[in-house]
Write an enzyme that holds these catalytic residues in place. Structure first.
Site, PDB file in Angstrom:
ATOM      1  N   LYS A 119       6.790  23.989  50.926  1.00 41.88           N
ATOM      2  CA  LYS A 119       7.115  24.997  49.918  1.00 41.88           C
ATOM      3  C   LYS A 119       6.515  24.548  48.610  1.00 41.88           C
ATOM      4  O   LYS A 119       6.238  23.357  48.419  1.00 41.88           O
ATOM      5  CB  LYS A 119       8.635  25.131  49.761  1.00 41.88           C
ATOM      6  CG  LYS A 119       9.081  26.477  49.250  1.00 41.88           C
ATOM      7  CD  LYS A 119       9.082  27.506  50.364  1.00 41.88           C
ATOM      8  CE  LYS A 119       9.531  28.861  49.872  1.00 41.88           C
ATOM      9  NZ  LYS A 119       9.789  29.788  51.001  1.00 41.88           N
TER      10      LYS A 119
HETATM   11  P1  NAD Z   1      10.978  38.955  45.135  1.00 40.48           P
HETATM   12  O1  NAD Z   1      10.547  38.247  43.922  1.00 40.48           O
HETATM   13  O2  NAD Z   1      10.080  39.989  45.745  1.00 40.48           O
HETATM   14  O3  NAD Z   1      12.401  39.659  44.904  1.00 40.48           O
HETATM   15  C1  NAD Z   1      13.550  38.989  44.485  1.00 40.48           C
HETATM   16  C2  NAD Z   1      14.604  40.034  44.175  1.00 40.48           C
HETATM   17  O4  NAD Z   1      15.829  39.379  43.845  1.00 40.48           O
HETATM   18  C3  NAD Z   1      14.264  40.905  42.972  1.00 40.48           C
HETATM   19  O5  NAD Z   1      14.740  42.220  43.218  1.00 40.48           O
HETATM   20  C4  NAD Z   1      15.047  40.272  41.836  1.00 40.48           C
HETATM   21  O6  NAD Z   1      15.337  41.202  40.796  1.00 40.48           O
HETATM   22  C5  NAD Z   1      16.289  39.846  42.586  1.00 40.48           C
HETATM   23  N1  NAD Z   1      17.018  38.757  41.943  1.00 40.48           N
HETATM   24  C6  NAD Z   1      16.520  37.670  41.333  1.00 40.48           C
HETATM   25  N2  NAD Z   1      17.519  36.898  40.870  1.00 40.48           N
HETATM   26  C7  NAD Z   1      18.661  37.510  41.233  1.00 40.48           C
HETATM   27  C8  NAD Z   1      20.025  37.223  41.058  1.00 40.48           C
HETATM   28  N3  NAD Z   1      20.407  36.112  40.381  1.00 40.48           N
HETATM   29  N4  NAD Z   1      20.933  38.072  41.572  1.00 40.48           N
HETATM   30  C9  NAD Z   1      20.541  39.173  42.232  1.00 40.48           C
HETATM   31  N5  NAD Z   1      19.268  39.518  42.429  1.00 40.48           N
HETATM   32  C10 NAD Z   1      18.336  38.689  41.933  1.00 40.48           C
HETATM   33  O7  NAD Z   1      11.306  37.820  46.219  1.00 40.48           O
HETATM   34  P2  NAD Z   1      11.367  37.957  47.790  1.00 40.48           P
HETATM   35  O8  NAD Z   1      10.039  37.579  48.322  1.00 40.48           O
HETATM   36  O9  NAD Z   1      11.975  39.247  48.170  1.00 40.48           O
HETATM   37  O10 NAD Z   1      12.360  36.753  48.157  1.00 40.48           O
HETATM   38  C11 NAD Z   1      13.771  36.900  48.156  1.00 40.48           C
HETATM   39  C12 NAD Z   1      14.378  35.816  49.016  1.00 40.48           C
HETATM   40  O11 NAD Z   1      13.838  35.900  50.340  1.00 40.48           O
HETATM   41  C13 NAD Z   1      14.093  34.383  48.560  1.00 40.48           C
HETATM   42  O12 NAD Z   1      15.194  33.571  48.911  1.00 40.48           O
HETATM   43  C14 NAD Z   1      12.888  33.990  49.400  1.00 40.48           C
HETATM   44  O13 NAD Z   1      12.746  32.599  49.527  1.00 40.48           O
HETATM   45  C15 NAD Z   1      13.256  34.651  50.711  1.00 40.48           C
HETATM   46  N6  NAD Z   1      12.143  34.897  51.625  1.00 40.48           N
HETATM   47  C16 NAD Z   1      11.043  35.610  51.248  1.00 40.48           C
HETATM   48  C17 NAD Z   1      10.028  35.846  52.180  1.00 40.48           C
HETATM   49  C18 NAD Z   1       8.837  36.698  51.863  1.00 40.48           C
HETATM   50  O14 NAD Z   1       8.063  36.987  52.797  1.00 40.48           O
HETATM   51  N7  NAD Z   1       8.616  37.148  50.644  1.00 40.48           N
HETATM   52  C19 NAD Z   1      10.134  35.322  53.474  1.00 40.48           C
HETATM   53  C20 NAD Z   1      11.264  34.602  53.818  1.00 40.48           C
HETATM   54  C21 NAD Z   1      12.263  34.401  52.898  1.00 40.48           C
END
Ligand code: NAD
Length: 429
Positions: A119
């Site tokens: 990561k």
């Molecule tokens: P992103 O940046 O696209 O979206 C994050 C979302 O969470 C946004 O809507 C933001 O406004 C919201 N957010 C941020 N802080 C917050 C808080 N304190 N309370 C509530 N909402 C909050 O990110 P993402 O890619 O959707 O990732 C989200 C989660 O999923 C993370 O834990 C990431 O590690 C995990 N993840 C992402 C992927 C991927 O393919 N993008 C894959 C596996 C896991």
């Protein structure tokens, strides 16, 4: 052989429920205990293999300079090249990135794709930078971590606040440094430069696939289930949309500024139009405001935390109404909260399976790039479904065999695969 390595593997006392690295190690320790791993093997697997901290300047549009700190951590490379996303967030830190790297190792092992875990992150709020500053930051960071990354060694991908465009800049930077195009150095790229069909929606599609499997296990009819989704980014918004298409009633969604709730359900297409028009989910007609902590305690059947770590803790685990939690985010539930949920009979599908759709299609993207031969979306989605359904059932079988939670079941499958691979390879030299 590994049992004879003279190491200490004392379990660190948990001083801080909110430290993701201590939480990740605790989750590993629970599995290692049941698997009766030797002290040597435990010591190997409960640490990260490499951690790179970089500090670098970026030229600002006003002519000034600003220093940034970034990280790339590789937890384990035993089963293949390291794989894991890059996060741009003002509160990221080395312990968070180490935890996320370890979780990636178990995730790849659980779905049985030939990658280890990594990561990365930069301590930055991208909203404070112009587009050109963001590009310069990304390119400089890519160059700083290029000592580790490569299609055979370590392959980054998007995570919180990083996008396909940012992946394109990374691919271009590494390619320029080598003098030829290296599409397989990063996944989650735009289609034009070797990205994969189905990758942008893969994590949310995976959340939906495992939610449907979990409903079967609990004898729940999705059409009778109400859902709250925390986080409306890549993972949360696609999960909400695809779960809606699969028949679930999405009653609440939120972003960092708070959430919206309607007990009768949200029209997801109309909500996407509203977000496009206004730039936010706020004030969507027919809903009322809920805070992010209220959202977690709404009277819904299914909860999908899809934002950040440490959202379900000892403080709120006793107040959650959902029967089923699908962890779209990484690390949204602390180990102490896990114990409370388990006592309360709440079923939780752990992050290392629930959000594994992203890395699975990233694996497909990497394979397609290496072969320069591209698949159609239907084939990608079918293969993804097969892989996640198989991993779901392996997790359940292991959990049922030992009478433990689904998280521990998933860890037993994943940690055993990495431990077996380590034992077979032996310790160099
Ligand atoms: P992103 O940046 O696209 O979206 C994050 C979302 O969470 C946004 O809507 C933001 O406004 C919201 N957010 C941020 N802080 C917050 C808080 N304190 N309370 C509530 N909402 C909050 O990110 P993402 O890619 O959707 O990732 C989200 C989660 O999923 C993370 O834990 C990431 O590690 C995990 N993840 C992402 C992927 C991927 O393919 N993008 C894959 C596996 C896991």
């Amino acid at each position: 052989m590994l049992g004879s390595i003279p190491v200490t593997s004392a379990v660190a006392p948990v001083l801080d429920e909110a430290n993701p690295w201590l939480n990740a190690q605790r989750q590993f320790d629970n599995a290692a205990e049941i698997l009766k791993l030797t002290p040597g093997l435990r010591a190997v697997l409960r640490q990260v293999r490499r951690e790179l901290v970089v500090r670098f300047p970026v030229k600002l549009d006003d002519g000034g300079l600003r220093m940034f700190e970034g990280y790339r951590v590789q937890h384990n490379l035993t089963r293949g090249p390291a794989k894991g996303g890059l996060r741009f967030h003002p509160e990221t830190n080395i312990d968070e990135v180490k935890a996320l790297a370890m979780w990636m190792t178990w995730k790849c092992a659980l779905v049985n794709i030939p990658f280890g875990g990594a990561k990365g992150g930069v301590v930055v709020d991208p909203a404070t930078l112009s587009h050109r500053e963001l590009e310069r930051l990304t390119r400089r960071f890519a160059s700083e971590i290029s000592v580790l990354v490569g299609p055979d060694s370590d392959i980054p991908a998007p995570d919180v606040n990083t996008s396909a465009e940012i992946m394109a800049w990374i691919m271009d930077t590494i390619s320029m440094e080598h003098g030829y195009s290296i599409p397989a150095v990063v996944t989650g790229k735009p289609l034009e430069i070797g990205g994969s069909e189905g990758r942008p929606s893969a994590t949310g599609r995976g959340v939906t696939i495992v939610a449907l499997e979990a409903c079967k296990r609990l004898h729940l009819d999705p059409a009778e289930c109400t859902v709250a989704v925390q986080g409306f980014g890549n993972v949360g918004s696609v999960s909400a949309e695809l779960m809606h298409d699969a028949g679930f009633r999405i009653c609440a969604v939120s972003d960092v500024f708070g959430g919206i709730y309607s007990p009768v359900g949200l029209d997801m297409r109309a909500l996407q139009d509203h977000r496009k028009a206004t730039g936010s989910i706020k004030d969507f007609p027919g809903t009322h405001y809920v805070s992010n902590s209220e959202l977690l305690q709404l009277p819904v059947d299914v909860l999908v935390p899809a934002a950040l770590e440490n959202q379900i803790t000892v403080r709120n685990a006793g107040h959650i109404h959902a029967k089923l939690i699908i962890e779209g985010a990484n690390g949204p539930t602390t180990p102490d909260a896990d114990a409370i949920l388990e006592r309360r009979g709440i079923t939780l599908v752990p992050d290392i399976l629930a959000n594994a759709g992203g890395v699975t299609v990233s694996y497909f993207e990497w394979v397609q790039d290496l072969q320069s031969f591209f698949w159609e979306e239907g084939e990608i989605n079918r293969r993804l479904e097969r892989i996640l359904q198989r991993a779901f059932h392996q997790m359940c079988d292991e959990a049922d065999l030992h009478g433990v939670s689904l998280r521990l079941g998933a860890y037993l499958v994943a940690v055993k695969r990495v431990a077996d691979a380590t034992a077979v390879r032996g310790i160099y030299p």
